[in-house]
Write an enzyme that holds these catalytic residues in place. Structure first.
Site, PDB file in Angstrom:
ATOM      1  N   GLU A  77      -9.652  28.211  44.057  1.00  0.00           N
ATOM      2  CA  GLU A  77     -10.785  29.118  43.879  1.00  0.00           C
ATOM      3  C   GLU A  77     -10.752  30.222  44.929  1.00  0.00           C
ATOM      4  O   GLU A  77     -10.451  29.970  46.094  1.00  0.00           O
ATOM      5  CB  GLU A  77     -12.116  28.375  44.021  1.00  0.00           C
ATOM      6  CG  GLU A  77     -12.601  27.796  42.721  1.00  0.00           C
ATOM      7  CD  GLU A  77     -12.515  26.301  42.716  1.00  0.00           C
ATOM      8  OE1 GLU A  77     -11.504  25.776  43.243  1.00  0.00           O
ATOM      9  OE2 GLU A  77     -13.440  25.665  42.184  1.00  0.00           O
ATOM     10  N   THR A 128      -6.512  40.301  26.213  1.00  0.00           N
ATOM     11  CA  THR A 128      -5.877  38.989  26.296  1.00  0.00           C
ATOM     12  C   THR A 128      -4.425  39.258  26.669  1.00  0.00           C
ATOM     13  O   THR A 128      -3.962  40.398  26.600  1.00  0.00           O
ATOM     14  CB  THR A 128      -5.938  38.252  24.947  1.00  0.00           C
ATOM     15  OG1 THR A 128      -5.517  39.161  23.931  1.00  0.00           O
ATOM     16  CG2 THR A 128      -7.329  37.748  24.648  1.00  0.00           C
ATOM     17  N   ARG A 168      -1.379  32.437  26.659  1.00  0.00           N
ATOM     18  CA  ARG A 168      -2.761  32.582  26.197  1.00  0.00           C
ATOM     19  C   ARG A 168      -3.671  32.769  27.416  1.00  0.00           C
ATOM     20  O   ARG A 168      -3.671  31.921  28.314  1.00  0.00           O
ATOM     21  CB  ARG A 168      -3.121  31.292  25.465  1.00  0.00           C
ATOM     22  CG  ARG A 168      -4.246  31.336  24.507  1.00  0.00           C
ATOM     23  CD  ARG A 168      -4.044  30.278  23.442  1.00  0.00           C
ATOM     24  NE  ARG A 168      -3.080  30.770  22.482  1.00  0.00           N
ATOM     25  CZ  ARG A 168      -3.374  31.631  21.499  1.00  0.00           C
ATOM     26  NH1 ARG A 168      -4.603  32.052  21.318  1.00  0.00           N
ATOM     27  NH2 ARG A 168      -2.436  32.054  20.675  1.00  0.00           N
TER      28      ARG A 168
END
Ligand code: DSN
Length: 457
Positions: free
Chosen positions: A47, A242, A251
């Site tokens: 993170e 995307t 993806r």
């Protein structure tokens, strides 16, 4: 014993190898992209962000060596920092952006983060009508964003182009904070310059800044290759996409921003267009996502590296060339196309006007011969979302396999034959009567598909 899942993966490999993929939002990744995505990076939490400063002149070897200062909440970041930094820098180079956030898990997450970065609850957004080619995340009432912000929709005109007059009228009659140009079923090249000038007029009228956002998920690969205009070069502030469609990566999602790049740890800066890069970073993490998927980010970095090569430009040119030839051949065989053709990778056909059949029946019949596309609503479609009259198809995946103009003619011929069979069969159940004809086409599709291997298989 190997998990049953692997049997199913093998069956899917066969389906991909033996059929031809015409869904315009799908593609086949390279073996290196697949390798990075299936790597041990999936074991790592990270993170936060790697540092955005300090590596001059896009020097990749330096990025790969240097220990960067970082803004992370976990230790052991030395390798993922360098990988994520490579992904960010390559994305910036590909799209001429000041900054990139490579962490969005999908295009929907990317769009939601931009809304969260810029808007307050109740703010108005001007975006394309879903029924005219817009995307669910552009204001469909079934999405969370539509419950938080107020979406006002513009549509397309009789030629299938954006109705710029309507867009301007709405921008000047509704106090909008964000104007979005983006779509998942649109075959024209948008007039970005005109939208920038509409934004200027609207800002004068409303007395505040308006964010210009482009959702280029479908055409990002064409933009990266320079065969489609880049909205960031016209003054758009944000471009989302995307990474798996024409861009041919794993993806995932991606956000490019223009403005001042800075520390995401500092207090949230004022909501100005200049601060968009920092606002977006904070909106992705911690705003709307937790741990980034570093294996996917690594695969994005590999795909961006591939897209920076000259071969990718040639690939993107061929996508458009193939789409134009396919459109012309389909028209010769009686297909009525939205916009009468295509300027990008995507074709929309009105199956009701062309052959008196609906899009879902045609989708099913093509599935039976190993050709995959999707039924899609057209402007004013009377069939609804589940049985629309249109279909949407495109050339990114088949172009990756190496099919060219010659094969587009064969493909169109099969598609015309199947459409005529559907017209005779009248219903999906009625297709049983034409099984032999469909099986014959299926065998031909399989034979051609096997001559053009899927890169990573
Ligand atoms: N699902 C994508 C498409 O097929 O266009 C849009 O998100």
């Amino acid at each position: 014993m190997k998990d049953l899942v692997f049997d199913l993966i093998n069956q899917e490999k066969t389906r991909q190898r033996e059929g031809l993929e015409l869904i315009p939002s799908e593609n086949y990744v390279s073996a290196p992209v697949l390798e990075a995505m299936g790597s041990i990076l999936t074991n790592k939490y990270s993170e936060g962000y790697p540092s955005f400063e300090g590596v001059p002149d896009w020097d990749e070897t330096k990025i790969a060596k240097e220990v960067l200062p970082n803004y992370r909440y976990y230790g052991g970041q030395i390798n993922v920092d360098r990988i994520e930094r490579l992904a960010i820098d390559r994305a910036c180079r590909l799209f001429g952006a000041d900054h990139a956030n490579v962490q969005p898990h999908s295009g929907a997450n990317a769009n939601e983060a931009v809304y969260y970065a810029w808007l307050s609850p109740g703010d108005k957004v001007l975006a394309m009508n879903l029924g005219h080619g817009g995307h669910l995340t552009h204001g469909s009432p079934v999405t969370r964003s539509a419950h938080i912000y107020k979406f006002v929709a513009y549509g397309t005109d009789a030629d299938g182009d954006i109705d710029y007059e309507e867009l301007e009228k709405l921008a000047l009659s509704e106090d909008v904070r964000l104007i979005l140009v983006g779509y998942s079923a649109f075959m024209k090249i948008p007039d970005f310059k005109r939208v920038v000038s509409i934004r200027e007029k609207a800002e004068k009228k409303w007395g505040h800044e308006i964010l210009l956002m482009a959702d280029m998920a479908h055409v990002a690969g064409l933009i990266a290759a320079g065969v489609h205009p880049n909205p960031l070069e016209f003054g758009f502030n944000v471009m989302t996409t995307t990474t798996h469609k024409t861009l041919r990566g794993p993806r995932g999602g991606l956000i490019m921003t223009m403005g001042k790049v800075g520390s995401p740890l500092k207090k949230t800066p004022e909501k100005t267009l200049e601060n968009i890069p920092i606002l977006v970073d904070k909106a992705v993490f911690p705003g709307t996502q937790g741990g980034p998927l570093e294996h996917v980010i690594a695969a994005k970095a590999v795909a961006f590296g591939e897209a920076l090569k000259p071969e990718f430009k040639a690939y993107a040119k061929k996508i458009v060339e193939n789409a134009k030839v396919l459109a012309e051949e389909l028209k010769k065989g009686g297909f009525v196309l939205q916009g009468d053709g295509t300027e990008n990778h995507l074709i929309l056909a009105d199956m009701m006007k062309s052959f008196g059949i609906d899009g879902k029946m045609y989708e099913k019949a093509l599935d039976m011969v190993g050709l995959t596309l999707n039924a899609n609503a057209l402007p004013g479609d009377t069939g609804g979302a589940f049985r629309p009259n249109g279909v949407r198809l495109g050339t990114p995946a088949i172009t990756t396999r190496g099919l060219g103009v010659f094969e587009m003619k064969i493909l169109a011929n099969w598609m015309i034959k199947v459409a005529k069979i559907c017209a005779k069969a009248k219903s999906t159940d009625g297709l049983d009567k034409y099984k032999d004809d469909l099986d014959k086409i299926h065998a031909e599709v399989r034979e051609l598909a096997l001559k053009f291997p899927v890169p990573s298989l």
